[in-house]
Design a protein around this motif. Structure first.
Motif, PDB file in Angstrom:
ATOM      1  N   VAL A  29       0.762  -1.332  -0.040  1.00  0.00           N
ATOM      2  CA  VAL A  29       0.056  -0.110   0.026  1.00  0.00           C
ATOM      3  C   VAL A  29       0.807   1.245  -0.012  1.00  0.00           C
ATOM      4  O   VAL A  29       0.724   2.211  -0.645  1.00  0.00           O
ATOM      5  CB  VAL A  29      -0.898  -0.033   1.121  1.00  0.00           C
ATOM      6  CG1 VAL A  29      -1.511   1.316   1.156  1.00  0.00           C
ATOM      7  CG2 VAL A  29      -2.076  -1.060   1.168  1.00  0.00           C
ATOM      8  N   GLU A  30       1.899   1.137   0.890  1.00  0.00           N
ATOM      9  CA  GLU A  30       2.885   2.379   0.814  1.00  0.00           C
ATOM     10  C   GLU A  30       3.571   2.530  -0.458  1.00  0.00           C
ATOM     11  O   GLU A  30       3.705   3.678  -1.040  1.00  0.00           O
ATOM     12  CB  GLU A  30       3.884   2.113   1.901  1.00  0.00           C
ATOM     13  CG  GLU A  30       3.393   2.420   3.208  1.00  0.00           C
ATOM     14  CD  GLU A  30       4.476   2.135   4.530  1.00  0.00           C
ATOM     15  OE1 GLU A  30       5.412   2.630   4.094  1.00  0.00           O
ATOM     16  OE2 GLU A  30       4.259   1.630   5.626  1.00  0.00           O
ATOM     17  N   LEU A  31       3.875   1.457  -1.106  1.00  0.00           N
ATOM     18  CA  LEU A  31       4.566   1.595  -2.476  1.00  0.00           C
ATOM     19  C   LEU A  31       3.520   2.012  -3.360  1.00  0.00           C
ATOM     20  O   LEU A  31       3.911   3.255  -4.332  1.00  0.00           O
ATOM     21  CB  LEU A  31       5.191   0.257  -2.916  1.00  0.00           C
ATOM     22  CG  LEU A  31       6.257  -0.179  -2.169  1.00  0.00           C
ATOM     23  CD1 LEU A  31       6.621  -1.712  -2.615  1.00  0.00           C
ATOM     24  CD2 LEU A  31       7.511   0.458  -2.413  1.00  0.00           C
ATOM     25  N   LEU A  32       2.327   1.626  -3.531  1.00  0.00           N
ATOM     26  CA  LEU A  32       1.177   2.155  -4.369  1.00  0.00           C
ATOM     27  C   LEU A  32       1.059   3.588  -4.186  1.00  0.00           C
ATOM     28  O   LEU A  32       0.745   4.330  -5.317  1.00  0.00           O
ATOM     29  CB  LEU A  32       0.080   1.168  -4.307  1.00  0.00           C
ATOM     30  CG  LEU A  32      -1.105   1.627  -5.198  1.00  0.00           C
ATOM     31  CD1 LEU A  32      -0.553   1.525  -6.692  1.00  0.00           C
ATOM     32  CD2 LEU A  32      -2.241   0.596  -5.008  1.00  0.00           C
ATOM     33  N   ARG A  33       1.043   3.950  -2.928  1.00  0.00           N
ATOM     34  CA  ARG A  33       0.462   5.226  -2.640  1.00  0.00           C
ATOM     35  C   ARG A  33       1.831   6.298  -3.214  1.00  0.00           C
ATOM     36  O   ARG A  33       1.431   7.302  -3.873  1.00  0.00           O
ATOM     37  CB  ARG A  33       0.557   5.567  -1.165  1.00  0.00           C
ATOM     38  CG  ARG A  33      -0.189   6.923  -0.807  1.00  0.00           C
ATOM     39  CD  ARG A  33      -0.339   7.049   0.714  1.00  0.00           C
ATOM     40  NE  ARG A  33      -1.089   5.946   1.279  1.00  0.00           N
ATOM     41  CZ  ARG A  33      -2.496   5.873   1.250  1.00  0.00           C
ATOM     42  NH1 ARG A  33      -3.099   6.895   0.722  1.00  0.00           N
ATOM     43  NH2 ARG A  33      -3.255   5.041   1.747  1.00  0.00           N
ATOM     44  N   GLU A  34       3.066   5.647  -2.890  1.00  0.00           N
ATOM     45  CA  GLU A  34       4.115   6.733  -3.688  1.00  0.00           C
ATOM     46  C   GLU A  34       3.952   6.751  -4.978  1.00  0.00           C
ATOM     47  O   GLU A  34       4.096   7.877  -5.516  1.00  0.00           O
ATOM     48  CB  GLU A  34       5.311   6.166  -3.090  1.00  0.00           C
ATOM     49  CG  GLU A  34       6.612   6.941  -3.381  1.00  0.00           C
ATOM     50  CD  GLU A  34       7.899   6.478  -2.720  1.00  0.00           C
ATOM     51  OE1 GLU A  34       8.669   6.914  -3.173  1.00  0.00           O
ATOM     52  OE2 GLU A  34       7.699   5.473  -1.785  1.00  0.00           O
ATOM     53  N   TYR A  66      -3.923  -7.389  -0.961  1.00  0.00           N
ATOM     54  CA  TYR A  66      -3.826  -6.034  -1.326  1.00  0.00           C
ATOM     55  C   TYR A  66      -4.867  -5.395  -1.809  1.00  0.00           C
ATOM     56  O   TYR A  66      -5.172  -4.140  -1.265  1.00  0.00           O
ATOM     57  CB  TYR A  66      -2.974  -6.245  -2.789  1.00  0.00           C
ATOM     58  CG  TYR A  66      -1.557  -6.933  -2.538  1.00  0.00           C
ATOM     59  CD1 TYR A  66      -0.899  -6.968  -1.280  1.00  0.00           C
ATOM     60  CD2 TYR A  66      -0.735  -7.085  -3.689  1.00  0.00           C
ATOM     61  CE1 TYR A  66       0.600  -7.387  -1.272  1.00  0.00           C
ATOM     62  CE2 TYR A  66       0.662  -7.646  -3.576  1.00  0.00           C
ATOM     63  CZ  TYR A  66       1.284  -7.551  -2.321  1.00  0.00           C
ATOM     64  OH  TYR A  66       2.481  -8.116  -2.260  1.00  0.00           O
ATOM     65  N   ILE A  67      -5.870  -6.148  -2.219  1.00  0.00           N
ATOM     66  CA  ILE A  67      -7.494  -5.241  -2.388  1.00  0.00           C
ATOM     67  C   ILE A  67      -7.894  -4.632  -1.382  1.00  0.00           C
ATOM     68  O   ILE A  67      -8.125  -3.519  -1.414  1.00  0.00           O
ATOM     69  CB  ILE A  67      -8.086  -6.376  -3.483  1.00  0.00           C
ATOM     70  CG1 ILE A  67      -7.553  -6.768  -4.648  1.00  0.00           C
ATOM     71  CG2 ILE A  67      -9.464  -5.707  -3.575  1.00  0.00           C
ATOM     72  CD1 ILE A  67      -8.047  -7.861  -5.292  1.00  0.00           C
ATOM     73  N   THR A  68      -7.933  -5.531  -0.373  1.00  0.00           N
ATOM     74  CA  THR A  68      -8.532  -5.025   0.837  1.00  0.00           C
ATOM     75  C   THR A  68      -8.061  -3.761   1.536  1.00  0.00           C
ATOM     76  O   THR A  68      -8.445  -2.839   2.033  1.00  0.00           O
ATOM     77  CB  THR A  68      -8.903  -6.240   1.706  1.00  0.00           C
ATOM     78  OG1 THR A  68      -7.598  -6.921   2.265  1.00  0.00           O
ATOM     79  CG2 THR A  68      -9.932  -7.143   1.321  1.00  0.00           C
ATOM     80  N   ARG A  69      -6.494  -4.013   1.660  1.00  0.00           N
ATOM     81  CA  ARG A  69      -5.701  -3.094   2.364  1.00  0.00           C
ATOM     82  C   ARG A  69      -5.775  -1.797   1.489  1.00  0.00           C
ATOM     83  O   ARG A  69      -5.803  -0.808   2.372  1.00  0.00           O
ATOM     84  CB  ARG A  69      -4.375  -3.252   2.659  1.00  0.00           C
ATOM     85  CG  ARG A  69      -4.106  -4.466   3.463  1.00  0.00           C
ATOM     86  CD  ARG A  69      -4.509  -4.062   4.962  1.00  0.00           C
ATOM     87  NE  ARG A  69      -4.557  -5.201   5.911  1.00  0.00           N
ATOM     88  CZ  ARG A  69      -5.260  -5.305   7.130  1.00  0.00           C
ATOM     89  NH1 ARG A  69      -5.908  -4.446   7.525  1.00  0.00           N
ATOM     90  NH2 ARG A  69      -5.034  -6.524   7.799  1.00  0.00           N
ATOM     91  N   THR A  70      -5.776  -1.665   0.200  1.00  0.00           N
ATOM     92  CA  THR A  70      -5.991  -0.857  -0.724  1.00  0.00           C
ATOM     93  C   THR A  70      -7.082   0.156  -0.331  1.00  0.00           C
ATOM     94  O   THR A  70      -7.223   1.186  -0.425  1.00  0.00           O
ATOM     95  CB  THR A  70      -5.711  -1.163  -2.214  1.00  0.00           C
ATOM     96  OG1 THR A  70      -4.467  -1.703  -2.268  1.00  0.00           O
ATOM     97  CG2 THR A  70      -5.578   0.389  -2.907  1.00  0.00           C
ATOM     98  N   ALA A  71      -8.316  -0.728  -0.263  1.00  0.00           N
ATOM     99  CA  ALA A  71      -9.602  -0.274  -0.198  1.00  0.00           C
ATOM    100  C   ALA A  71      -9.807   0.667   1.178  1.00  0.00           C
ATOM    101  O   ALA A  71     -10.623   1.399   1.325  1.00  0.00           O
ATOM    102  CB  ALA A  71     -10.689  -1.053  -0.295  1.00  0.00           C
TER     103      ALA A  71
END
Length: 752
Positions: A29-34, A66-71
């Motif tokens: 999630v941190e990587l995707l956010r960045e 990944y999907i749930t934490r992203t949401a």
């Protein structure tokens, strides 16, 4: 965290890279956010990339995380409406079910909140469309043509549980009620249509959804058909009480409608305080008892009998524990000044108005041939058992049965003599008595086993005292550094699932597990004379935490405010994750090399290695150890016989608990590896060990109970593909025998 050059990567590539490296969900999630902060992407496109990964043909469990934490991250990277829309539009039914099952508890526990007002309006629109299509059977997922009616029922049930979780989310409910009336009417129309169709396949769930829509969302009552299900005679479906005789409390049933009982939660006490403050004492008592019997009745109706035998489900047993044992204690706690005469008056109405045909069903218990041989025994009567508990708690007099139920019902008193009452009074200090009995016992294991074994059948005071004693012993033995005693207690509880269930009738999971989590997170109980015992103690305490976490489907946030450095947080959120060498650091690399050499070379496990590596570090390294061993075997650096020889160390009690991490690693690895021969041989060895020391037998049972479910379902899929010719199965592995061993344990993670 994995280092990534964002100039050279897309969202889709990042997802696949993290899946290959088994990057933990929080790090992803941190990587995707960045990445998104540097190269903006819409949440709809992120959803598409998450649900269309070419990396695996299976639904990877890590991808679901990944999907749930992203949401549910703060702020969310994808909106829930976009996720539901994309799932329904383009995901497989398997992925749809897996994602909704994972995200539902996060919504009900308020880990997800609407990030803006428009989110609720968008979500209502998406759900309105989805419910209409599901009711009309026009919601088509890829592969649905092969799923049949059972698959369609699973989709509807999962969707219903998701909406029920929404109804428990206060932030969503407030914004829903304030939504445009026209949009709510459209949603109401689609919900009514969906409920009618759901009623055909799952009447209890349809009823819950209808009640939630009315009581939580303030919608008009959903039109649920009144026809009884075909599996039970109409006369057995009478409500326990006629309408309008006692006020119903629709919120009560919610405390045993999810994956675990919540009668020990602070929320129940909050509801009771409001109830007892707003109603007179006798009305509140009548309402609570009536509602509890109604909930039990509906629960019993879902049970099926097998021939002449009947087996109670865990939910039925827990409702009976709540009614017989917990309710009197709640009355004692919240209404201590109420006189016995008021209790008698309040009890009379709900107990006398129970329909006779319904009472026969409520009094049914698990039957077998031995029970039938002794048919002359006093029949079980749940009303009588409740009155016994009321007497033991000092709430009514011993002769109250004749006055409450009538002299024709019982010709004698409740069978509680004055001597028995004296004994029960002593149980006001029962916690200390139980603790002293265990602490002074010559045979500690026998004493602990006796206490745990009697919890299920104990009366209200003894049951509560035993559970209070268990939690106090956790704290006391941790403070006294008595980790051997602690491990014995943890093992016996983890082996007894009914006792785990009953503990949550009295206590919240956090209250039970908090001392154990603190103990594991700050582990410093080193024994210079016996490092193996140190590992065994740690492993069995960890197994009990895992047993609660997986059996009751807890969320990591329900275990308290665990920091980023918490071992328990790392272990539970990344269990089964093998880390690349560059992520380990120099110290862990040295430890990894030491363990691989010790296990798979001729050196053996030395005290020096165990002294240099705490059980905490070792437990986190286990998946990486197995990953490295399989890689070495596939590259011919390690032959299979040497690998299997090294696995024999894991059958010793001091390493056996860590096999849970190995099973979780296998559940991740088998999704992604093309050559599964070596992992399957490892699985066969771990599940079917050639021999086990006597002390290791119950630990091995616990390991399979906790860690086998993910692997079990993957092996099912592998066998299915092998039978259809899509995959070549290795001849050296007996998958049927593996499945036979795992099957009894796979249900441990299923709902009660």
């Amino acid at each position: 965290m994995t280092a990534v050059d964002f100039k050279e990567i897309t969202v889709s590539q990042l997802i696949n890279l993290c899946l290959r490296r088994r990057t933990p969900a929080d790090d992803f999630v941190e990587l995707l956010r960045e990445l998104v902060s540097q190269f903006p992407a819409s949440d709809r496109s992120i959803c598409h990339d998450l649900l269309h990964t070419p990396f695996t043909t299976f639904t990877d469990p890590l991808l679901i995380n990944y999907i749930t934490r992203t949401a549910v991250s703060t702020p969310p990277l994808i909106s829930l409406p976009s996720l539901i829309f994309t799932l329904e539009a383009s995901a497989s039914s398997e992925t749809y079910i897996n994602v909704l099952e994972a995200i539902t508890p996060l919504i009900s526990s308020k880990k997800w909140t609407p990030s803006r007002n428009g989110v609720v309006s968008e979500l209502i629109g998406v759900l309105e469309r989805l419910l209409t299509r599901l009711a009309a059977k026009t919601a088509v997922f890829p592969g649905d043509e092969n799923r049949g009616s059972t698959g369609q029922e699973a989709i509807k049930d999962t969707t219903t549980l998701f909406i029920l979780a929404m109804c428990e989310n206060e932030d969503f409910v407030k914004l829903f009620i304030a939504t445009n009336q026209d949009q709510k009417l459209l949603f109401q129309k689609s919900l009514d249509l969906f409920v009618k169709h759901l009623h055909v396949t799952n009447q209890p769930l349809a009823g819950k959804l209808s009640i939630a829509a009315t009581t939580k969302l303030s919608l008009a009552s959903s039109a649920v058909p009144s026809d009884p299900p075909q599996s039970l005679p109409r006369e057995e479906l009478a409500n326990t009480h006629p309408r309008n005789e006692c006020e119903r409390l629709p919120w009560l049933e919610a405390f045993l409608s999810g994956p675990r009982p919540k009668f020990g939660s602070p929320a129940l006490n909050a509801h009771l305080k409001i109830l007892f403050a707003s109603d007179s004492g006798d009305e509140a008592i009548s309402s609570l008892i009536s509602s509890a019997f109604d909930a039990l009745s509906r629960c019993v109706m879902t049970q099926s009998s097998n021939g002449n035998s009947y087996k109670e489900s865990s939910r039925v047993k827990l409702w009976k524990v709540f009614i017989i044992n917990r309710l009197p204690l709640l009355f004692q706690e919240h209404l201590p000044e109420l006189p016995p005469a008021t209790f008698e008056y309040a009890l009379r109405k709900p107990l006398l108005l129970i329909d006779e045909s319904a009472l026969q069903i409520l009094n049914r218990q698990t039957e077998n041939e031995i029970d039938m041989m002794f048919s002359n025994a006093t029949p079980f009567d749940i009303r009588r058992e409740l009155l016994k508990s009321m007497v033991k708690c000092g709430l009514i007099e011993n002769k109250a049965a004749d006055r409450v139920l009538g002299a024709a019902t019982f010709t004698s008193d409740l069978g509680i003599s004055s001597d028995m009452m004296d004994d029960e009074v002593k149980l006001s200090s029962g916690v200390e008595s139980i603790m002293e009995m265990i602490n002074t016992a010559y045979d500690l294991e026998g004493a602990v086993r006796t206490v745990i074994g009697q919890v299920e059948e104990a009366d209200c005071l003894t049951q509560k005292a035993a559970i209070d004693s268990i939690i106090k012993l956790f704290t006391a033995w941790i403070e006294q550094r008595e980790t051997y005693k602690l491990r014995i207690l943890c093992q016996e509880i983890a082996l007894n699932t009914p006792v785990m269930n009953i503990m949550l009738v009295y206590r919240d999971p956090y209250e039970i597990l908090a001392p154990l989590i603190t103990c594991l997170d700050s582990w410093s109980y080193e024994d210079e004379s016996n490092f193996q015992d140190n590992y065994t103690d740690f492993g069995l305490i960890l197994l009990l935490v895992c047993a609660f976490y997986y059996h009751f489907k807890l969320d990591i946030f329900e275990l308290g405010d665990l920091g980023e450095t918490s071992f328990i947080r790392k272990y539970l959120t990344s269990s089964g994750t093998a880390y690349p060498a560059e992520m380990l650091g120099e110290e862990n690399l040295d430890l990894l090399g030491g363990w691989i050499t010790a296990l798979f070379d001729t050196n053996g496990i030395s005290d020096e290695l165990m002294k240099s590596c705490s059980p905490v570090n070792y437990s986190l390294l286990v998946p990486t150890i197995f990953h490295q061993a399989v890689t070495a075997c596939n590259r011919s650096f390690l032959d299979i016989d040497t690998l299997k020889g090294g696995l024999e160390y894991f059958f010793q009690p001091f390493l056996l608990a860590s096999v849970v991490g190995a099973l979780h690693w296998l559940s991740h690895h088998l999704w992604t590896l093309r050559d599964i021969s070596v992992p399957l041989q490892i699985l066969q060895t771990l599940v079917l060990p050639p021999s086990l020391p006597e002390e290791a037998v119950p630990i091995h049972k616990l390991v399979l109970r906790i860690g086998s479910a993910p692997v079990y379902y993957i092996i099912q899929e592998i066998m299915s593909r092998g039978n259809s010719g899509d995959m070549v199965l290795p001849e050296t592995v007996d998958l049927v025998s593996i499945m036979n061993i795992l099957a009894p344990h796979a249900a441990f993670r299923e709902e009660l």
